[in-house]
Design an enzyme around this catalytic site. Structure first.
Site, PDB file in Angstrom:
ATOM      1  N   HIS A   1      46.160  48.056  50.648  1.00  0.00           N
ATOM      2  CA  HIS A   1      44.720  48.249  50.500  1.00  0.00           C
ATOM      3  C   HIS A   1      44.005  47.160  50.997  1.00  0.00           C
ATOM      4  O   HIS A   1      44.407  46.326  51.330  1.00  0.00           O
ATOM      5  CB  HIS A   1      44.414  48.746  49.063  1.00  0.00           C
ATOM      6  CG  HIS A   1      45.116  47.788  48.058  1.00  0.00           C
ATOM      7  ND1 HIS A   1      46.348  47.617  47.942  1.00  0.00           N
ATOM      8  CD2 HIS A   1      44.401  46.607  47.381  1.00  0.00           C
ATOM      9  CE1 HIS A   1      46.847  46.576  47.012  1.00  0.00           C
ATOM     10  NE2 HIS A   1      45.544  46.164  46.736  1.00  0.00           N
TER      11      HIS A   1
ATOM     12  N   HIS B   1      40.377  31.515  50.911  1.00  0.00           N
ATOM     13  CA  HIS B   1      39.713  31.837  49.367  1.00  0.00           C
ATOM     14  C   HIS B   1      41.178  31.975  48.720  1.00  0.00           C
ATOM     15  O   HIS B   1      42.165  32.500  49.274  1.00  0.00           O
ATOM     16  CB  HIS B   1      38.814  32.799  49.217  1.00  0.00           C
ATOM     17  CG  HIS B   1      39.023  33.957  49.828  1.00  0.00           C
ATOM     18  ND1 HIS B   1      39.490  35.261  49.099  1.00  0.00           N
ATOM     19  CD2 HIS B   1      38.929  34.759  51.316  1.00  0.00           C
ATOM     20  CE1 HIS B   1      39.616  36.481  49.976  1.00  0.00           C
ATOM     21  NE2 HIS B   1      39.478  35.879  51.230  1.00  0.00           N
TER      22      HIS B   1
ATOM     23  N   GLU C   1      47.351  47.882  40.598  1.00  0.00           N
ATOM     24  CA  GLU C   1      46.082  47.749  40.199  1.00  0.00           C
ATOM     25  C   GLU C   1      45.304  48.889  40.118  1.00  0.00           C
ATOM     26  O   GLU C   1      44.902  49.681  40.916  1.00  0.00           O
ATOM     27  CB  GLU C   1      45.281  47.061  41.707  1.00  0.00           C
ATOM     28  CG  GLU C   1      46.048  45.836  42.061  1.00  0.00           C
ATOM     29  CD  GLU C   1      45.644  45.118  43.224  1.00  0.00           C
ATOM     30  OE1 GLU C   1      44.455  45.774  43.814  1.00  0.00           O
ATOM     31  OE2 GLU C   1      46.324  44.273  43.886  1.00  0.00           O
TER      32      GLU C   1
ATOM     33  N   HIS D   1      46.223  43.722  52.021  1.00  0.00           N
ATOM     34  CA  HIS D   1      47.433  43.273  51.300  1.00  0.00           C
ATOM     35  C   HIS D   1      48.362  44.310  50.834  1.00  0.00           C
ATOM     36  O   HIS D   1      47.694  45.472  50.337  1.00  0.00           O
ATOM     37  CB  HIS D   1      47.089  42.026  50.392  1.00  0.00           C
ATOM     38  CG  HIS D   1      46.379  42.588  49.096  1.00  0.00           C
ATOM     39  ND1 HIS D   1      45.044  42.816  49.143  1.00  0.00           N
ATOM     40  CD2 HIS D   1      46.862  42.682  47.799  1.00  0.00           C
ATOM     41  CE1 HIS D   1      44.866  43.232  47.672  1.00  0.00           C
ATOM     42  NE2 HIS D   1      45.799  42.934  46.969  1.00  0.00           N
TER      43      HIS D   1
ATOM     44  N   HIS E   1      45.656  51.577  43.219  1.00  0.00           N
ATOM     45  CA  HIS E   1      46.388  51.104  44.481  1.00  0.00           C
ATOM     46  C   HIS E   1      47.772  50.482  43.832  1.00  0.00           C
ATOM     47  O   HIS E   1      47.855  49.461  43.034  1.00  0.00           O
ATOM     48  CB  HIS E   1      45.611  49.780  45.149  1.00  0.00           C
ATOM     49  CG  HIS E   1      44.607  50.182  45.677  1.00  0.00           C
ATOM     50  ND1 HIS E   1      43.136  49.726  45.354  1.00  0.00           N
ATOM     51  CD2 HIS E   1      43.964  51.350  46.653  1.00  0.00           C
ATOM     52  CE1 HIS E   1      42.001  50.272  46.160  1.00  0.00           C
ATOM     53  NE2 HIS E   1      42.776  51.120  46.628  1.00  0.00           N
TER      54      HIS E   1
ATOM     55  N   TYR F   1      31.050  46.711  44.698  1.00  0.00           N
ATOM     56  CA  TYR F   1      31.995  45.790  44.869  1.00  0.00           C
ATOM     57  C   TYR F   1      32.004  45.271  46.506  1.00  0.00           C
ATOM     58  O   TYR F   1      31.722  46.214  47.142  1.00  0.00           O
ATOM     59  CB  TYR F   1      33.294  46.411  44.416  1.00  0.00           C
ATOM     60  CG  TYR F   1      34.504  45.817  44.978  1.00  0.00           C
ATOM     61  CD1 TYR F   1      34.723  44.410  44.338  1.00  0.00           C
ATOM     62  CD2 TYR F   1      35.597  46.184  45.720  1.00  0.00           C
ATOM     63  CE1 TYR F   1      35.999  43.841  44.428  1.00  0.00           C
ATOM     64  CE2 TYR F   1      36.782  45.615  45.882  1.00  0.00           C
ATOM     65  CZ  TYR F   1      36.869  44.163  45.370  1.00  0.00           C
ATOM     66  OH  TYR F   1      38.089  43.523  45.454  1.00  0.00           O
TER      67      TYR F   1
END
Length: 437
Positions: A367, A288, A337, A331, A361, A346
């Protein structure tokens, strides 16, 4: 709301609330209709290129010099401005907060603003601040404008009515609005106590991202951004104007309402957007794309592809990729973020991250999904899946987001957030199949 607004595209609008109030063929006639004053509000340098040159002509009952009296210092101690490096004992780390509690004493949109993070430098016109707001009362006879940056407002609970110089904007959870730098407004509550998020952008104005190989369609379409029609108050009731300027607050008393623009034309205006009109794009075979594919608005930094701010959403959508770990992967990256949840769940954090909550993050801190989310996503049958009842977002910036003392010491901070990864176990056993028991 009737005009289509294309952020950053230089389009021009015209609207009047009395017939003939808007002059034709020139901007500043000697004697404007109705005895109005002609005034220009500039959102860019005068000589900015045509595509980024932003200004509007306002035709108003009194010029703004009548709305800027003798200012006095004002203390709004929870609203901070970059650069801020406050003293607190909280060390570096991944962080998460429960929703900010609703107030019990009278609190309006401005007095209920509390800063969680700041990034960059307001005076250098770079970076941002991320705020939470709570409110249980209208701004009665109070008005506000921000000279430091534009405000991106993301309601989570309760609708807001922004009465601005250029018209009225009503936003509900699931919608956003952007209030440009210098615009005067006040805020009323539409249906009870309100809570939400605000991104204060010190840098280049928010605009639509380039679509690249996606082409002409999908993501946020320009036709879905709306500006207000002209509206005005002819009121001689005394009121107050609050100003934010270089991180400090001032107020002044006025003899009449500053919301007295009878007509306007131009391309510097507030606007709203319904997040349900965002058309996501994703993989239809395997893997994705990066989360940047969900960018609604971006504030460029001057370095191509590296944003001062990206406003990114994770809306309802289909997951269809084959042989793919579908939630966001683990990642680390150079962007910091600040994430919020408007409604639902979520997919990478089904527990602990609740509507009205926040996670942070910062740059280069790892995270990704919690242990339960990883186990579920790694073993689930990969049939087409419709993600429903969800709307998360990120304020993402190239700068580190510095935590305020308010955020560090907030009683609603989840001190155990880091434990969500504790149960991630070693699955390497020397065989190609690994240990997925």
């Amino acid at each position: 709301m009737s005009h289509t607004y294309m952020p950053g595209f230089g389009n021009d609008f015209e609207t009047e609330s009395l017939p003939g109030a808007l002059p034709q063929g020139q901007n500043s006639p000697q004697r404007p209709a109705y005895g109005l004053y002609a005034e220009q509000l500039s959102g860019s340098p005068f000589t900015a290129p045509r595509g980024t040159n932003e200004r509007s002509w306002l035709y108003r009952i009194r010029p703004s010099v009548k709305h800027h009296g003798r200012f006095s210092p004002l203390n709004l101690s929870q609203w901070k401005t970059a650069p801020v490096q406050e003293n607190h004992d909280l060390p570096l780390g991944q962080m998460r907060w429960d929703p900010m509690p609703l107030p019990v004493t009278p609190t309006d949109f401005i007095t209920g603003m509390a800063t969680m993070t700041t990034a960059g430098d307001c005076a250098g016109q770079s970076g941002m601040a991320a705020h939470l707001y709570v409110a249980n009362t209208d701004m009665v006879d109070d008005h506000f404008f921000n000279a430091d940056g534009e405000l991106l407002v993301v309601p989570q609970q309760g609708g807001l009515r922004f009465l601005t110089e250029m018209g009225i904007i009503e936003v509900q959870p699931g919608e956003i609005c952007v209030l440009p730098r210098g615009l005067t407004f006040r805020v009323e509550l539409m249906d009870g106590p309100a809570r939400g998020y605000v991104c204060e952008n010190y840098g280049a104005k928010l605009t639509l991202p380039d679509r690249g190989p996606i082409g002409a369609n999908c993501l946020a379409n320009p036709r879905d951004f709306k500006t207000p029609v002209a509206w005005f108050e002819d009121s001689d009731r005394p009121c107050r104007l609050i100003v934010k300027w270089c991180g400090r607050f001032y107020d002044t008393r006025l003899e009449a309402s500053p919301l007295d623009v009878v007509a306007w034309h131009g391309n510097y205006a507030p606007y709203k957007y319904d997040l349900s009109t965002f058309s996501p794009v994703g993989a239809i075979l395997f893997d994705h794309p990066d989360p940047s594919i969900f960018t609604v608005l971006t504030a460029p930094s001057g370095e191509e592809g590296t944003a001062n701010i990206d406003f990114v959403i994770f809306p309802p959508r289909w997951n269809v990729a084959e042989n793919t770990f579908r939630p966001p992967w683990y990642h680390r990256n150079i962007m910091s973020e600040f994430m919020g949840l408007i409604r639902g769940q979520y997919d990478a954090k089904e527990k602990g991250f609740v509507p009205g909550g926040v996670s942070l993050h910062n740059m280069m801190l790892a995270h990704g999904p919690d242990a339960e989310g990883y186990q579920k996503a790694s073993t689930v049958e990969l049939k087409p899946q419709r993600l429903e009842n969800t709307m998360a977002f990120m304020f993402e910036t190239r700068f580190p987001q510095m935590l305020t003392s308010f955020a560090a010491q907030a009683p609603f901070r989840q001190d155990d957030y880091i434990d969500c990864w504790t149960d991630l176990k070693k699955r390497f056993n020397g065989t190609p199949e690994g240990d997925w028991s």
